[in-house]
Design a protein around this motif. Structure first.
Motif, PDB file in Angstrom:
ATOM      1  N   TYR A  46       0.835  -1.201   0.000  1.00 32.33           N
ATOM      2  CA  TYR A  46       0.000   0.000   0.000  1.00 32.33           C
ATOM      3  C   TYR A  46       0.868   1.248   0.000  1.00 32.33           C
ATOM      4  O   TYR A  46       0.615   2.189  -0.773  1.00 32.33           O
ATOM      5  N   ILE A  47       1.889   1.291   0.849  1.00 29.29           N
ATOM      6  CA  ILE A  47       2.737   2.470   0.952  1.00 29.29           C
ATOM      7  C   ILE A  47       3.389   2.777  -0.388  1.00 29.29           C
ATOM      8  O   ILE A  47       3.411   3.935  -0.842  1.00 29.29           O
ATOM      9  N   ALA A  48       3.931   1.758  -1.058  1.00 27.63           N
ATOM     10  CA  ALA A  48       4.586   1.971  -2.348  1.00 27.63           C
ATOM     11  C   ALA A  48       3.609   2.516  -3.381  1.00 27.63           C
ATOM     12  O   ALA A  48       3.913   3.478  -4.102  1.00 27.63           O
ATOM     13  N   ALA A  49       2.419   1.917  -3.466  1.00 31.04           N
ATOM     14  CA  ALA A  49       1.426   2.372  -4.431  1.00 31.04           C
ATOM     15  C   ALA A  49       0.895   3.754  -4.071  1.00 31.04           C
ATOM     16  O   ALA A  49       0.657   4.596  -4.954  1.00 31.04           O
ATOM     17  N   MET A  50       0.713   4.001  -2.775  1.00 26.63           N
ATOM     18  CA  MET A  50       0.234   5.305  -2.328  1.00 26.63           C
ATOM     19  C   MET A  50       1.208   6.410  -2.704  1.00 26.63           C
ATOM     20  O   MET A  50       0.817   7.469  -3.199  1.00 26.63           O
ATOM     21  N   LEU A  51       2.501   6.176  -2.486  1.00 23.03           N
ATOM     22  CA  LEU A  51       3.507   7.164  -2.836  1.00 23.03           C
ATOM     23  C   LEU A  51       3.574   7.377  -4.348  1.00 23.03           C
ATOM     24  O   LEU A  51       3.775   8.496  -4.821  1.00 23.03           O
ATOM     25  N   ALA A  52       3.386   6.297  -5.100  1.00 15.08           N
ATOM     26  CA  ALA A  52       3.370   6.412  -6.561  1.00 15.08           C
ATOM     27  C   ALA A  52       2.178   7.245  -7.018  1.00 15.08           C
ATOM     28  O   ALA A  52       2.299   8.109  -7.890  1.00 15.08           O
ATOM     29  N   GLY A  53       0.992   6.981  -6.443  1.00 18.08           N
ATOM     30  CA  GLY A  53      -0.199   7.747  -6.795  1.00 18.08           C
ATOM     31  C   GLY A  53      -0.073   9.202  -6.420  1.00 18.08           C
ATOM     32  O   GLY A  53      -0.499  10.096  -7.165  1.00 18.08           O
ATOM     33  N   CYS A  54       0.543   9.462  -5.270  1.00 16.25           N
ATOM     34  CA  CYS A  54       0.754  10.836  -4.818  1.00 16.25           C
ATOM     35  C   CYS A  54       1.698  11.568  -5.760  1.00 16.25           C
ATOM     36  O   CYS A  54       1.439  12.713  -6.159  1.00 16.25           O
ATOM     37  N   SER A  55       2.796  10.919  -6.138  1.00 18.06           N
ATOM     38  CA  SER A  55       3.765  11.541  -7.039  1.00 18.06           C
ATOM     39  C   SER A  55       3.149  11.804  -8.413  1.00 18.06           C
ATOM     40  O   SER A  55       3.405  12.847  -9.031  1.00 18.06           O
ATOM     41  N   ALA A  56       2.334  10.858  -8.893  1.00 20.09           N
ATOM     42  CA  ALA A  56       1.689  11.030 -10.195  1.00 20.09           C
ATOM     43  C   ALA A  56       0.730  12.209 -10.177  1.00 20.09           C
ATOM     44  O   ALA A  56       0.674  13.004 -11.125  1.00 20.09           O
ATOM     45  N   ALA A  57      -0.033  12.325  -9.098  1.00 22.95           N
ATOM     46  CA  ALA A  57      -0.976  13.437  -8.989  1.00 22.95           C
ATOM     47  C   ALA A  57      -0.239  14.762  -8.920  1.00 22.95           C
ATOM     48  O   ALA A  57      -0.661  15.763  -9.521  1.00 22.95           O
ATOM     49  N   TYR A  58       0.871  14.791  -8.208  1.00 23.50           N
ATOM     50  CA  TYR A  58       1.681  16.007  -8.117  1.00 23.50           C
ATOM     51  C   TYR A  58       2.197  16.409  -9.493  1.00 23.50           C
ATOM     52  O   TYR A  58       2.315  17.593  -9.809  1.00 23.50           O
ATOM     53  N   ALA A  59       2.467  15.391 -10.326  1.00 21.58           N
ATOM     54  CA  ALA A  59       2.959  15.652 -11.685  1.00 21.58           C
ATOM     55  C   ALA A  59       1.831  15.980 -12.656  1.00 21.58           C
ATOM     56  O   ALA A  59       2.086  16.245 -13.833  1.00 21.58           O
ATOM     57  N   GLY A  60       0.586  15.947 -12.176  1.00 20.81           N
ATOM     58  CA  GLY A  60      -0.553  16.303 -13.018  1.00 20.81           C
ATOM     59  C   GLY A  60      -1.303  15.126 -13.599  1.00 20.81           C
ATOM     60  O   GLY A  60      -2.210  15.311 -14.416  1.00 20.81           O
ATOM     61  N   LEU A  61      -0.957  13.893 -13.209  1.00 21.62           N
ATOM     62  CA  LEU A  61      -1.622  12.694 -13.729  1.00 21.62           C
ATOM     63  C   LEU A  61      -2.636  12.190 -12.707  1.00 21.62           C
ATOM     64  O   LEU A  61      -2.370  11.252 -11.956  1.00 21.62           O
ATOM     65  N   ASN A  62      -3.788  12.811 -12.662  1.00 21.05           N
ATOM     66  CA  ASN A  62      -4.801  12.467 -11.669  1.00 21.05           C
ATOM     67  C   ASN A  62      -5.645  11.280 -12.100  1.00 21.05           C
ATOM     68  O   ASN A  62      -6.017  11.151 -13.277  1.00 21.05           O
ATOM     69  N   LEU A  63      -5.942  10.402 -11.172  1.00 17.04           N
ATOM     70  CA  LEU A  63      -6.822   9.267 -11.437  1.00 17.04           C
ATOM     71  C   LEU A  63      -8.274   9.712 -11.335  1.00 17.04           C
ATOM     72  O   LEU A  63      -8.616  10.555 -10.502  1.00 17.04           O
ATOM     73  N   PRO A  64      -9.159   9.158 -12.156  1.00 16.77           N
ATOM     74  CA  PRO A  64     -10.585   9.518 -12.077  1.00 16.77           C
ATOM     75  C   PRO A  64     -11.258   8.837 -10.891  1.00 16.77           C
ATOM     76  O   PRO A  64     -10.763   7.836 -10.365  1.00 16.77           O
ATOM     77  N   LEU A  65     -12.400   9.383 -10.492  1.00 16.36           N
ATOM     78  CA  LEU A  65     -13.253   8.777  -9.467  1.00 16.36           C
ATOM     79  C   LEU A  65     -12.506   8.498  -8.163  1.00 16.36           C
ATOM     80  O   LEU A  65     -12.717   7.472  -7.507  1.00 16.36           O
ATOM     81  N   GLN A  66     -11.660   9.427  -7.759  1.00 18.92           N
ATOM     82  CA  GLN A  66     -10.858   9.208  -6.554  1.00 18.92           C
ATOM     83  C   GLN A  66     -11.717   9.009  -5.312  1.00 18.92           C
ATOM     84  O   GLN A  66     -11.523   8.053  -4.554  1.00 18.92           O
ATOM     85  N   GLU A  67     -12.659   9.925  -5.096  1.00 19.11           N
ATOM     86  CA  GLU A  67     -13.471   9.835  -3.881  1.00 19.11           C
ATOM     87  C   GLU A  67     -14.321   8.573  -3.857  1.00 19.11           C
ATOM     88  O   GLU A  67     -14.500   7.938  -2.805  1.00 19.11           O
ATOM     89  N   ALA A  68     -14.834   8.190  -5.023  1.00 18.81           N
ATOM     90  CA  ALA A  68     -15.649   6.972  -5.102  1.00 18.81           C
ATOM     91  C   ALA A  68     -14.812   5.742  -4.790  1.00 18.81           C
ATOM     92  O   ALA A  68     -15.258   4.827  -4.079  1.00 18.81           O
ATOM     93  N   MET A  69     -13.587   5.703  -5.297  1.00 20.41           N
ATOM     94  CA  MET A  69     -12.726   4.552  -5.052  1.00 20.41           C
ATOM     95  C   MET A  69     -12.259   4.508  -3.596  1.00 20.41           C
ATOM     96  O   MET A  69     -12.096   3.420  -3.029  1.00 20.41           O
ATOM     97  N   ILE A  70     -12.055   5.661  -2.996  1.00 18.65           N
ATOM     98  CA  ILE A  70     -11.676   5.685  -1.582  1.00 18.65           C
ATOM     99  C   ILE A  70     -12.826   5.140  -0.732  1.00 18.65           C
ATOM    100  O   ILE A  70     -12.620   4.348   0.192  1.00 18.65           O
ATOM    101  N   ALA A  71     -14.049   5.563  -1.053  1.00 14.78           N
ATOM    102  CA  ALA A  71     -15.205   5.041  -0.330  1.00 14.78           C
ATOM    103  C   ALA A  71     -15.336   3.537  -0.544  1.00 14.78           C
ATOM    104  O   ALA A  71     -15.602   2.777   0.395  1.00 14.78           O
ATOM    105  N   LEU A  72     -15.111   3.102  -1.790  1.00 13.73           N
ATOM    106  CA  LEU A  72     -15.201   1.671  -2.094  1.00 13.73           C
ATOM    107  C   LEU A  72     -14.142   0.885  -1.336  1.00 13.73           C
ATOM    108  O   LEU A  72     -14.396  -0.239  -0.875  1.00 13.73           O
TER     109      LEU A  72
END
Length: 208
Positions: free
Chosen positions: A71-97
């Motif tokens: 989880y930590i590795a993927a979380m840091l990757a997702g955070c870095s991608a978002a910082y670089a402007g590559l946002n994933l869709p449906l973030q809030e929905a997936m967090i709730a899921l």
């Protein structure tokens, strides 16, 4: 486990705190990044509940210390991608899921195979990380390398410690207590889902 359950209403009632680890001040130094990285997942009840559930699930699957690293590795990757402007869709929905899935499995005292658990941790970690990254990317004027390194360090360390702590607490808890904790996490996920569809439903009813 009991302390976590008793503290839950405080976090559910205070989601706005998640966006103000520095009381709304911009992050400008490495120290600011560390403090914000530590504060964001602790004060954000949606992330906190997931990390606690992840720690419990890691314990149930027999990989209390190793599994959270996925989880930590993927979380840091997702955070870095978002910082670089590559946002994933449906973030809030997936967090709730993520809360519903992990909480539901724990409530039913099921873990699935080790591979499935690790894939779930990594997959959901990307979306939680993207949400963390969006908050720092939105900072006016951007954030320097020192701030970003501090932020990522704080995020990784505090969430790993929370997950391991939750796993150790689950080790001391009864099966019923663990299942109740899972049910609570799943309930928070359902609450978040309802909160997300509330606006569109009201708008649809008003239009009708």
């Amino acid at each position: 486990m009991k302390r976590f359950m008793l503290a839950a209403p405080f976090f559910v009632a205070s989601p706005a705190l998640a966006h103000h680890p520095l009381a709304g001040l911009p992050m400008e130094t490495f120290s600011h990044g560390i403090r914000s990285g530590i504060g964001h997942p602790v004060l954000g009840f949606d992330h906190l509940f997931f990390v606690v559930a992840m720690g419990i699930m890691a314990h149930l699957s027999g990989h209390r210390f190793k599994a959270p690293l996925f989880y930590i590795a993927a979380m840091l990757a997702g955070c870095s991608a978002a910082y670089a402007g590559l946002n994933l869709p449906l973030q809030e929905a997936m967090i709730a899921l993520s809360l519903i899935v992990l909480g539901g499995l724990i409530a039913r005292n099921r873990t699935g195979g080790r591979g499935a658990v690790l894939m779930a941790f990594a997959g959901f970690g990307l979306f939680h990380g993207a949400a963390f990254g969006a908050s720092i990317a939105a900072q006016e004027g951007g954030a320097g390398a020192a701030v970003l390194i501090g932020y990522l360090t704080g995020l990784g360390v505090v969430q790993y410690l929370i997950a391991v702590g939750a796993g150790l607490a689950a080790r001391q808890a009864s099966t019923l207590q663990t299942q109740l904790a899972g049910a609570m996490v799943a309930g928070v996920g359902v609450f978040l889902c309802l909160e997300q569809i509330e606006g569109p439903l009201i708008a649809l009813m008003s239009a009708g």
